[in-house]
Design a protein around this motif. Structure first.
Motif, PDB file in Angstrom:
ATOM      1  N   ARG A  12      22.910  20.629  36.942  1.00  0.00           N
ATOM      2  CA  ARG A  12      21.692  22.356  37.332  1.00  0.00           C
ATOM      3  C   ARG A  12      21.953  22.960  38.514  1.00  0.00           C
ATOM      4  N   ILE A  13      22.499  21.840  39.664  1.00  0.00           N
ATOM      5  CA  ILE A  13      22.975  22.745  41.249  1.00  0.00           C
ATOM      6  C   ILE A  13      23.424  23.562  41.548  1.00  0.00           C
ATOM      7  N   ASN A  14      24.285  24.489  40.336  1.00  0.00           N
ATOM      8  CA  ASN A  14      25.095  25.498  40.928  1.00  0.00           C
ATOM      9  C   ASN A  14      23.426  26.159  41.152  1.00  0.00           C
ATOM     10  N   ASN A  15      22.194  26.125  39.480  1.00  0.00           N
ATOM     11  CA  ASN A  15      20.668  27.339  39.516  1.00  0.00           C
ATOM     12  C   ASN A  15      20.737  27.098  40.994  1.00  0.00           C
ATOM     13  N   THR A  16      20.088  25.702  41.097  1.00  0.00           N
ATOM     14  CA  THR A  16      19.435  25.130  42.531  1.00  0.00           C
ATOM     15  C   THR A  16      18.951  26.034  42.722  1.00  0.00           C
ATOM     16  N   GLU A  46      26.556  26.645  55.385  1.00  0.00           N
ATOM     17  CA  GLU A  46      25.823  27.426  54.517  1.00  0.00           C
ATOM     18  C   GLU A  46      25.839  27.623  53.459  1.00  0.00           C
ATOM     19  N   LEU A  47      24.516  28.331  53.032  1.00  0.00           N
ATOM     20  CA  LEU A  47      24.256  28.385  51.370  1.00  0.00           C
ATOM     21  C   LEU A  47      25.026  29.169  50.257  1.00  0.00           C
ATOM     22  N   ASN A  48      25.769  29.986  51.182  1.00  0.00           N
ATOM     23  CA  ASN A  48      26.574  30.952  50.622  1.00  0.00           C
ATOM     24  C   ASN A  48      27.752  29.899  50.206  1.00  0.00           C
ATOM     25  N   ASN A  49      28.473  29.454  51.181  1.00  0.00           N
ATOM     26  CA  ASN A  49      29.485  28.529  51.195  1.00  0.00           C
ATOM     27  C   ASN A  49      29.426  27.650  50.364  1.00  0.00           C
ATOM     28  N   GLU A  55      31.263  26.116  43.387  1.00  0.00           N
ATOM     29  CA  GLU A  55      32.344  27.661  41.694  1.00  0.00           C
ATOM     30  C   GLU A  55      33.677  26.748  42.098  1.00  0.00           C
ATOM     31  N   LYS A  56      34.093  26.870  42.936  1.00  0.00           N
ATOM     32  CA  LYS A  56      35.756  26.830  42.882  1.00  0.00           C
ATOM     33  C   LYS A  56      35.914  25.076  42.295  1.00  0.00           C
ATOM     34  N   ARG A  57      35.208  24.571  43.295  1.00  0.00           N
ATOM     35  CA  ARG A  57      35.810  22.633  42.054  1.00  0.00           C
ATOM     36  C   ARG A  57      35.341  23.130  40.672  1.00  0.00           C
ATOM     37  N   GLU A  58      34.650  23.658  40.261  1.00  0.00           N
ATOM     38  CA  GLU A  58      34.521  23.491  39.210  1.00  0.00           C
ATOM     39  C   GLU A  58      35.522  24.212  38.216  1.00  0.00           C
ATOM     40  N   ASN A  62      37.479  19.695  39.037  1.00  0.00           N
ATOM     41  CA  ASN A  62      37.022  18.653  40.090  1.00  0.00           C
ATOM     42  C   ASN A  62      34.889  19.154  40.107  1.00  0.00           C
ATOM     43  N   PRO A  63      34.545  19.264  39.531  1.00  0.00           N
ATOM     44  CA  PRO A  63      32.656  19.543  39.370  1.00  0.00           C
ATOM     45  C   PRO A  63      32.094  18.051  40.440  1.00  0.00           C
ATOM     46  N   LEU A  64      31.119  18.526  41.188  1.00  0.00           N
ATOM     47  CA  LEU A  64      30.318  17.712  41.148  1.00  0.00           C
ATOM     48  C   LEU A  64      30.154  16.787  39.698  1.00  0.00           C
TER      49      LEU A  64
END
Length: 65
Positions: A12-16, A46-49, A55-58, A62-64
């Motif tokens: 859920r981290i992306n949505n959060t 920063e939040l946007n970064n 997103e790049k890791r996914e 290599n997702p969280l």
């Protein structure tokens, strides 16, 4: 400025983070996982970064975890 601590799952981290950006704006945050363990990881930016990093890791498969 306030300090907040949230616990969330890797699913859920992306949505959060997207909701946090809408509510709080683009501010500096830290995401930490596996604290005090061998695979400890802390991302601070920063939040946007941070959203772009996750997103790049996914995309790189290599997702969280």
């Amino acid at each position: 400025m306030m300090t907040g601590v949230w616990f969330d799952t890797c699913l859920r981290i992306n949505n959060t983070l997207t909701v946090m950006q809408e509510v709080f704006g683009n501010r500096k945050i830290s995401i930490a996982r596996e604290l005090t363990k061998t695979y400890e990881e802390i991302i601070t930016d920063e939040l946007n970064n941070v959203i772009k990093i996750i997103e790049k890791r996914e995309k790189d498969n290599n997702p969280l975890k």
